[in-house]
Design an enzyme around this catalytic site. Structure first.
Site: not given
Ligand SMILES: [Zn+2]
Lengths: 465, 99, 475
Positions: C74, C149, C173
């Site tokens: 990420k 996210s 997330s």
């Protein structure tokens, strides 16, 4: 006048407060930084154990309650502050309460002494070099994250002199605890003064905070100036505004830096990247037991060695401040007058470089020889200076420098030569003109290049008169 | 209803160093008020005597030894900075004072 | 191929890490244009690292349990020299000069990071639509969001580009995108994985964790990155838990509570999935019961005060002075305002303002202070529940993947998609999302298993049971 002081002291740790960068003064800009103290995204703080110990030492020396505490973030935007918040302590500081006794016999209350991190430093370019008219500023983060303890006093001081005494005493304590080097001119000890005035017995007036106090002298002058300014303002029908004022050492005046129109909103909240700080009781006890006597006690102990003779306060301050108590005690143990030992220690050893290589027993030996008359005052100072620089044995230095007393025959011969060379003066001396004794001492000293002992020369002259 | 006003939002934007257009100010005031309204269920609770939890784990005191380790080489961060100058970070003139 | 299979073949010399990496890079190239999964592909350094893994194998050294496994990171995880933007314009071009602990540990285990995955800006969002670099599409249906996210990480695994990716979970997330993409996602106990090098959103809530196609891969990845780190003061003491060793421990004798508040309001298919998973667990020997923890209903409100408050402070450092974007201004304040106004997107601005407000003088007690007390109340409620249950079961998200654009203009609707995942972040406990069942459009759903602090061994064992009982894996 009512004065309260906020003193920030940098702690003498090897590394910074929350990272392992060196805590050192004077390096090339931005060479003692890492992701943590640059506030880079993703970095996290880890608390320095030594900073905690030094904070505990300060709190203990100030008779504070030392206990469980937490860290908060104080949020405000400022380029010197890499994260745009400062990690500080808010509602639960590590040290709460306490007091400090001044040498004038008064006692100043301590509100708190808490841990926080220092900011970086900006240099202002263009314009006159002051911040506001600078064209731009350059930021160096070497100092960012250096551990600080902020010591906040109660508004207990009533004169510029008391403010000076408070900082002098606090400085001595910080040095004695090993927490700080106390250097105001380098900024490792920084003082802000809150000054207000009122009629006796009336409630506290509006206060102004004065910054940029880089010496004890600045502090005393600035507080005196500011109180006078406020009194004149009020007498002229004006009102004191709450504001921050800047002390200008050159002009000897304070001037407005910033008016506090609305209270700052620092949005303090618990620093989520740090855990509670609960100092271990065993650690607190170990630090308390290891502290030793504080400067006030040490000054009293040294003064008592003088057995009633008056010792100037600044001499005691210098000796205690430089940690030379043991030198004076060693000399007194060799029957040297305490007043002499104290002034020699203060004047010859407590200078900028400190006692250097000299040991207490060597210091005592030099002073004992001086007391016995085998070294002159000038010679004693010369030997001490050499000991400070490079250490060594007193006897060896005395011999090498030719300070060893002359034997009686050599002295007698030199005096005879002096008399023979100056018959007129000798005749006048014998006729009762006493002051010529010093003339002959000088001649002998010159001839022996200072090796002769003045007292012995005088005795020899007298015996021939 | 939350008492959030347009002025509150403008003040908060100043504190946060953000500029909002008039249109954004209106829109954000409405959206933030909606979230704060949702939070009114919390405000209504009587939590007197409940200790706040700022952090989910209580690890006690965590410290590190006072040891120096090498940090970053200056080039590793300064060359990519917005305005490096003379080994430092240049910024436009500073009007506000350090608190 | 799954991560553990790849690692086994690379370690035995049956496959080269370089060929595995090449395959991953080819898969990324094939669909990245369509899906916008990776914001940065690190091809060259990945191949070099893979070659080093192959060299280690050839030399008889063990490259680690993730030998040659391509992983996605990420874009809020720092890796030295690799662009890290957090989905924000304000960090465009920033290359961190240091590496996150979790990434260091992945590298030490032989994994091969192939690039940075797209995310909601600063992890603020539940759909990966708030990224400054455009939305990521769900590989299972590109008109739908992948969740967020960590939507880029989820899409990377779901599209078969990498078998494992790391995400971060502040309010769901990892778990919510895992559910929406048919993957396993773990939100570890707070402090199990070091946050050092994870760009902070909300420090007291953030945790790094894995997304993978199987429970075993997720467990192995978590085991590789977990364990104490002295660079994070909030890191739990002790080594990583032995997750792989517990995978086949089953749930016999476990007491599992189905939490009413973690199901209510969800789509009927989601409710059915939770019931189905409960049956699977019961069939494997667990004792299921229904429980109610009404305090969890307070979670959303508390979260949307606490997380923005911390974020408002964490995001202050994006000021144009030291790194990232700067927009010129005639004085420092103008520069700050110009930079932050241009650099942050609308959702980030909203949350910064919300958090600033919640902390500001006069409102602190009513909002932030009260939310912290609610957090206490919730933790105590969880602890009461765990006194009579070893694990809890609920839904991960209220619905299957929703359409792009459906919620992006309605913040409150978006926030509600995290309602089942948020309580675990507030409590600091552990949770795992496992695919189970499918929604009205045939897209996968996830069920959530929750456990107390450091219950990861129990959780992966239970998740493996659910995984085995779900019938045909994936969609
Ligand atoms: Zn540092």
């Amino acid at each position: 006048m009512v004065v309260g002081l906020e003193v920030h002291t940098e702690l003498l740790t090897a590394s910074k407060m929350f990272c392992s960068c060196a805590n050192a003064f004077g390096a090339e800009p931005n060479t003692q930084v890492c992701p943590v103290c640059l506030g880079l995204p993703g970095s996290l703080p880890v608390l320095n154990a030594r900073a905690v110990e030094l904070a505990v030492a300060i709190g203990t020396a100030l008779h504070s309650r030392v206990g469980a505490s937490t860290f908060h973030r104080k949020n405000y935007f400022y380029p010197d502050m890499p994260k745009d918040f400062q990690i500080s302590q808010y509602d639960r500081p590590i040290n709460e309460g306490g007091y400090l006794d001044l040498s004038d016999g008064s006692r100043v209350g301590i509100v708190r002494a808490h841990l926080e991190e220092d900011t970086g430093k900006s240099t202002h370019l263009g314009g006159t070099g002051r911040m506001h008219d600078a064209e731009r500023s350059l930021v160096d983060y070497n100092r960012a994250g250096v551990p600080l303890v902020e010591i906040v006093s109660e508004p207990d001081m009533r004169s510029p002199e008391q403010a000076r005494l408070y900082v002098a005493e606090l400085r001595a304590i910080l040095i004695a605890t090993g927490a700080s080097d106390g250097r105001m001119e380098e900024g490792s000890l920084r003082v802000d003064a809150n000054v207000s005035v009122r009629l006796p017995g009336a409630p506290l007036g509006t206060r102004c905070e004065i910054k940029n106090l880089n010496s004890l002298r600045s502090l005393q002058r600035a507080v005196a100036y500011e109180a006078e300014r406020q009194i004149e303002l009020i007498l002229a029908g004006g009102q004191v505004r709450q504001e921050t004022r800047h002390w200008d050492e050159g002009s000897g005046e304070t001037s407005t830096m910033r008016v506090k129109e609305e209270a700052e909103d620092y949005r303090y909240f618990r620093e989520p990247d740090l855990t509670d700080l609960v100092p271990d009781p065993a650690m607190i006890a170990r630090i308390r037991d290891g502290l030793g006597p504080m400067p006030a006690q040490r000054r009293a102990a040294l003064a008592s060695l003088a057995r009633g003779a008056v010792v100037p306060g600044d001499v005691l301050d210098a000796v205690v401040g430089a940690g030379l108590d043991g030198f004076v005690e060693a000399a007194v143990a060799r029957d040297v007058e305490a007043t002499v030992a104290l002034s020699r220690a203060a004047n010859e050893l407590a200078g900028l470089d400190g006692p250097g290589q000299v040991r207490p027993d060597a210091f005592a030996e030099v002073l004992a020889r001086e007391a016995a008359g085998t070294l002159s005052a000038t010679q004693a100072k010369a030997v001490l200076a050499e000991l400070v620089r490079g250490g060594g044995e007193v006897a060896e230095i005395v011999e090498r420098r030719g300070f060893a007393p002359m034997n009686a025959d050599d002295l007698s011969g030199t005096v005879s030569q002096a008399v023979a060379e100056h018959p007129d003066e000798w005749a006048r001396y014998r006729a009762g003109e006493d002051k010529l004794a010093q003339f002959f001492v000088g001649v002998v000293m010159k001839a022996t290049r200072g090796r002769a002992n003045g007292q012995q020369v005088l005795a020899e002259l007298e015996s021939r008169r | 209803m939350s008492e959030l006003t347009r002025d509150d939002v403008a003040k908060v934007a100043r504190l946060a160093r953000l500029h909002l257009t008039e249109e954004e100010l209106d829109r954000f005031t409405g959206q933030l008020a909606q979230v704060l309204d949702h939070a009114n269920d919390l405000r209504a609770l009587d939590l007197t005597g409940v200790a706040p939890t700022a952090h989910p784990v209580d690890l006690g005191t965590v410290v590190r030894a006072d040891e120096v380790r090498p940090g970053l080489v200056r080039d590793a961060f300064l060359s990519a900075a917005p305005q490096p100058e003379d080994g430092r970070f240049a910024v436009p003139r500073i009007l506000g004072e350090e608190p | 191929m799954n991560a553990l299979e790849i690692a086994a073949r690379v370690r035995s010399g049956e496959r080269s890490a370089v060929s595995v990496t090449e395959e991953a890079l080819t898969a990324i190239a094939a669909r990245n244009g369509e899906l916008n999964v990776f914001v940065h592909v690190e091809g060259e350094s990945a191949l070099e690292r893979a070659a080093a893994v192959d060299a280690a194998v050839a030399a008889g050294r063990d490259p680690g349990i993730l030998a040659g496994v391509p992983v996605g990171l990420k874009d809020n995880l720092c890796q030295t020299g690799v662009p890290t933007t957090c989905g924000s314009r304000i960090l465009s071009g920033w290359r961190p000069p240091y590496t996150a602990t979790a990434v260091e540990r992945l590298l030490a285990a032989g994994a091969v990071p192939v690039g940075k995955t797209n995310m909601d800006e600063f992890a603020m969002g539940s759909s990966t639509e708030t990224s400054a670099y455009g939305p990521t599409r769900n590989p299972l249906n590109p008109t739908r969001v992948p969740g967020g996210s960590s939507g880029g990480s989820a899409a990377a695994v779901a599209a078969g580009m990498v078998p494992v990716a790391l995400g971060s979970d502040t309010g769901g997330s990892i778990r919510q995108p895992a559910a929406l993409c048919g993957l396993v996602g773990i939100k570890p106990t707070y402090g199990l994985v070091s946050r050092y090098g994870l760009v902070a959103f909300a420090s007291s809530l953030d945790q790094i964790g894995p997304l993978a196609r199987s429970v075993a891969d997720a467990a192995a990845s978590l085991e590789a990155i977990a364990g104490h780190d002295p660079r994070d003061s909030t890191s739990l003491p002790g080594p990583a838990p032995a997750l792989i060793a517990h995978l086949d421990q089953g749930v016999a004798g476990r007491r599992i509570g189905i939490v009413r508040e973690l199901v209510e309001g969800a789509d009927p298919e989601v409710v059915a999935a939770v019931a189905g998973a409960a049956e699977v667990l019961a069939a494997a020997g667990a004792t299921l019961s229904e429980v109610s923890i009404p305090e969890l209903r307070l979670g959303l409100s508390a979260y949307y005060l606490i997380a923005p408050a911390e974020a408002s402070s964490n995001l202050a450092r994006y000021d144009g002075v030291r790194f990232g974007l700067r927009v010129a201004g005639s004085d420092i304040t103008e520069m700050y305002v110009a930079t932050r106004t241009a650099g942050f997107g609308a959702e980030v601005k909203r949350r910064i303002m919300l958090g600033t407000y919640a902390l500001s003088a006069g409102y602190y007690d009513a909002y932030y202070g009260q939310a912290l007390k609610v957090r206490t109340v919730m933790i105590e409620a969880f602890e009461r529940a765990y006194a009579s249950a070893d694990l809890l079961l609920g839904a991960t998200a209220p619905s299957e993947a929703f359409a792009l654009g459906a919620k992006v203009s309605d913040p409150m609707a978006m926030y509600l998609s995290d309602v089942f995942t948020i309580p675990t972040n507030l409590s600091g406990h552990a949770a795992i999302s496992v695919p189970f069942g499918s929604g009205a459009s045939g897209l996968p759903l996830g069920v959530q298993l929750l456990g107390p602090a450091r219950s990861e061994e129990r959780l992966v064992a239970a998740a493996a049971v659910v995984e085995a009982g779900r019938g045909v894996p994936g969609a």
